[in-house]
Design a protein around this motif. Structure first.
Motif, PDB file in Angstrom:
ATOM      1  N   THR A   6       6.570   1.719   3.812  1.00  0.00           N
ATOM      2  CA  THR A   6       5.644   0.984   4.671  1.00  0.00           C
ATOM      3  C   THR A   6       6.446   0.559   5.900  1.00  0.00           C
ATOM      4  N   PRO A   7       5.809  -0.020   6.908  1.00  0.00           N
ATOM      5  CA  PRO A   7       6.582  -0.461   8.076  1.00  0.00           C
ATOM      6  C   PRO A   7       7.727  -1.412   7.736  1.00  0.00           C
ATOM      7  N   ASN A   8       7.553  -2.248   6.712  1.00  0.00           N
ATOM      8  CA  ASN A   8       8.614  -3.199   6.356  1.00  0.00           C
ATOM      9  C   ASN A   8       9.499  -2.729   5.199  1.00  0.00           C
ATOM     10  N   LYS A   9       9.063  -1.723   4.466  1.00  0.00           N
ATOM     11  CA  LYS A   9       9.884  -1.224   3.348  1.00  0.00           C
ATOM     12  C   LYS A   9      10.745  -0.084   3.866  1.00  0.00           C
ATOM     13  N   ILE A  10      12.023  -0.397   4.109  1.00  0.00           N
ATOM     14  CA  ILE A  10      12.906   0.595   4.738  1.00  0.00           C
ATOM     15  C   ILE A  10      13.948   1.163   3.781  1.00  0.00           C
ATOM     16  N   VAL A  11      14.122   0.531   2.602  1.00  0.00           N
ATOM     17  CA  VAL A  11      15.025   1.074   1.579  1.00  0.00           C
ATOM     18  C   VAL A  11      14.334   0.973   0.222  1.00  0.00           C
ATOM     19  N   ARG A  12      14.765   1.832  -0.697  1.00  0.00           N
ATOM     20  CA  ARG A  12      14.260   1.749  -2.064  1.00  0.00           C
ATOM     21  C   ARG A  12      15.366   2.165  -3.023  1.00  0.00           C
ATOM     22  N   VAL A  13      15.257   1.686  -4.250  1.00  0.00           N
ATOM     23  CA  VAL A  13      16.203   2.031  -5.311  1.00  0.00           C
ATOM     24  C   VAL A  13      15.479   2.983  -6.256  1.00  0.00           C
ATOM     25  N   ASP A  14      15.987   4.205  -6.363  1.00  0.00           N
ATOM     26  CA  ASP A  14      15.331   5.265  -7.129  1.00  0.00           C
ATOM     27  C   ASP A  14      15.889   5.306  -8.551  1.00  0.00           C
ATOM     28  N   GLU A 177      19.595  -3.640  -6.381  1.00  0.00           N
ATOM     29  CA  GLU A 177      18.162  -3.935  -6.302  1.00  0.00           C
ATOM     30  C   GLU A 177      17.907  -5.229  -5.533  1.00  0.00           C
ATOM     31  N   HIS A 178      18.726  -6.230  -5.769  1.00  0.00           N
ATOM     32  CA  HIS A 178      18.596  -7.508  -5.065  1.00  0.00           C
ATOM     33  C   HIS A 178      18.875  -7.325  -3.568  1.00  0.00           C
ATOM     34  N   THR A 179      19.897  -6.560  -3.242  1.00  0.00           N
ATOM     35  CA  THR A 179      20.231  -6.286  -1.837  1.00  0.00           C
ATOM     36  C   THR A 179      19.091  -5.547  -1.151  1.00  0.00           C
ATOM     37  N   ASN A 184      14.550  -5.330   2.732  1.00  0.00           N
ATOM     38  CA  ASN A 184      13.145  -5.087   3.056  1.00  0.00           C
ATOM     39  C   ASN A 184      12.451  -6.346   3.562  1.00  0.00           C
ATOM     40  N   GLN A 185      12.775  -7.465   2.959  1.00  0.00           N
ATOM     41  CA  GLN A 185      12.125  -8.722   3.340  1.00  0.00           C
ATOM     42  C   GLN A 185      12.616  -9.240   4.686  1.00  0.00           C
ATOM     43  N   GLU A 186      13.928  -9.159   4.938  1.00  0.00           N
ATOM     44  CA  GLU A 186      14.513  -9.788   6.122  1.00  0.00           C
ATOM     45  C   GLU A 186      14.692  -8.826   7.308  1.00  0.00           C
ATOM     46  N   VAL A 187      15.038  -7.582   7.022  1.00  0.00           N
ATOM     47  CA  VAL A 187      15.367  -6.636   8.091  1.00  0.00           C
ATOM     48  C   VAL A 187      14.220  -5.671   8.366  1.00  0.00           C
ATOM     49  N   GLY A 188      13.418  -5.355   7.349  1.00  0.00           N
ATOM     50  CA  GLY A 188      12.279  -4.470   7.535  1.00  0.00           C
ATOM     51  C   GLY A 188      11.374  -4.893   8.688  1.00  0.00           C
ATOM     52  N   PRO A 189      11.005  -6.188   8.786  1.00  0.00           N
ATOM     53  CA  PRO A 189      10.164  -6.612   9.914  1.00  0.00           C
ATOM     54  C   PRO A 189      10.839  -6.437  11.280  1.00  0.00           C
ATOM     55  N   LEU A 190      12.164  -6.530  11.343  1.00  0.00           N
ATOM     56  CA  LEU A 190      12.866  -6.323  12.614  1.00  0.00           C
ATOM     57  C   LEU A 190      12.767  -4.861  13.044  1.00  0.00           C
ATOM     58  N   VAL A 191      12.943  -3.949  12.091  1.00  0.00           N
ATOM     59  CA  VAL A 191      12.804  -2.517  12.386  1.00  0.00           C
ATOM     60  C   VAL A 191      11.375  -2.218  12.818  1.00  0.00           C
ATOM     61  N   SER A 192      10.412  -2.781  12.101  1.00  0.00           N
ATOM     62  CA  SER A 192       9.007  -2.572  12.431  1.00  0.00           C
ATOM     63  C   SER A 192       8.686  -3.058  13.833  1.00  0.00           C
ATOM     64  N   ARG A 193       9.225  -4.226  14.194  1.00  0.00           N
ATOM     65  CA  ARG A 193       8.972  -4.768  15.528  1.00  0.00           C
ATOM     66  C   ARG A 193       9.565  -3.865  16.605  1.00  0.00           C
TER      67      ARG A 193
END
Length: 200
Positions: A6-14, A177-179, A184-193
């Motif tokens: 999503t716009p704010n989800k920029i990393v995931r743990v597979d 997972e915590h990182t 996603n919570q703190e940096v995802g919105p900056l990338v989206s902006r």
């Protein structure tokens, strides 16, 4: 169906892919951690003691990402080039996101015939396409622009207790997972902006 990106989800743990690719049926990442157990211990500590939370988080993330582990336990969105951790001069843990920007979106005066980042194929993941360098053709110049966002969130880092075995692997996975959740919570919105998007 839940979107991978999503716009704010920029990393995931597979975790699922990690299990599927594991020779032991448990965790491929665990094998990488097991081969590097000494890296997760404080230097010259006797008895062995775990790294401090910042160093532990950085090492767990580094091992989980390409190029150490490829494909990595951690994946970043296809339109980004890298999501890394670094230590600031003040000793804070920072996230560094490297992303390509099309020059037409940031510098409208660039001539129309100059090449730009090229999309790889027609495939996208949830609308996010991987961008790479095109081949140089003819006499037209190639101009690419990248940006790096550096941001040091207010972390709540996990304190490791284990220095070996499955306990160490589980603590590394929990840290990764915590990182990822914090990024996603703190940096995802900056990338989206920066990219002019917003959470859908």
């Amino acid at each position: 169906m839940t979107k991978a990106w999503t716009p704010n989800k920029i990393v995931r743990v597979d975790r699922e892919g990690d299990r599927e690719r594991a020779s032991d049926g448990h965790s491929r990442y665990g094998a990488y951690v097991g081969d590097r157990e000494l890296k997760f211990r404080a230097p010259d500590s006797e008895p062995p003691t775990p790294l401090e939370p910042i160093e532990f988080a950085m090492e767990a993330w580094r091992v989980a990402c390409s190029p150490v582990m490829s494909p990595g336990l951690v994946q970043w969105r296809p339109d980004l080039h890298r999501v890394a951790l670094e230590l600031t001069g003040e000793g804070r843990l920072a996230v560094v996101v490297t992303l390509p920007l099309t020059h037409r979106s940031v510098m409208p005066g660039v001539p129309w015939n100059w090449d730009d980042w090229q999309r790889y194929g027609l495939y996208t993941e949830d609308g996010y396409a991987e961008l790479g360098l095109p081949d140089l053709k003819g006499k037209d110049p190639l101009l690419t622009v990248s940006a790096q966002i550096r941001y040091a969130p207010e972390w709540t880092l996990l304190q490791a207790n284990a220095t070996t075995g499955i306990e160490l692997v589980e603590e590394c996975i929990a840290s990764v997972e915590h990182t990822a959740a914090t990024i996603n919570q703190e940096v995802g919105p900056l990338v989206s902006r920066l990219l002019g998007g917003g959470e859908k």
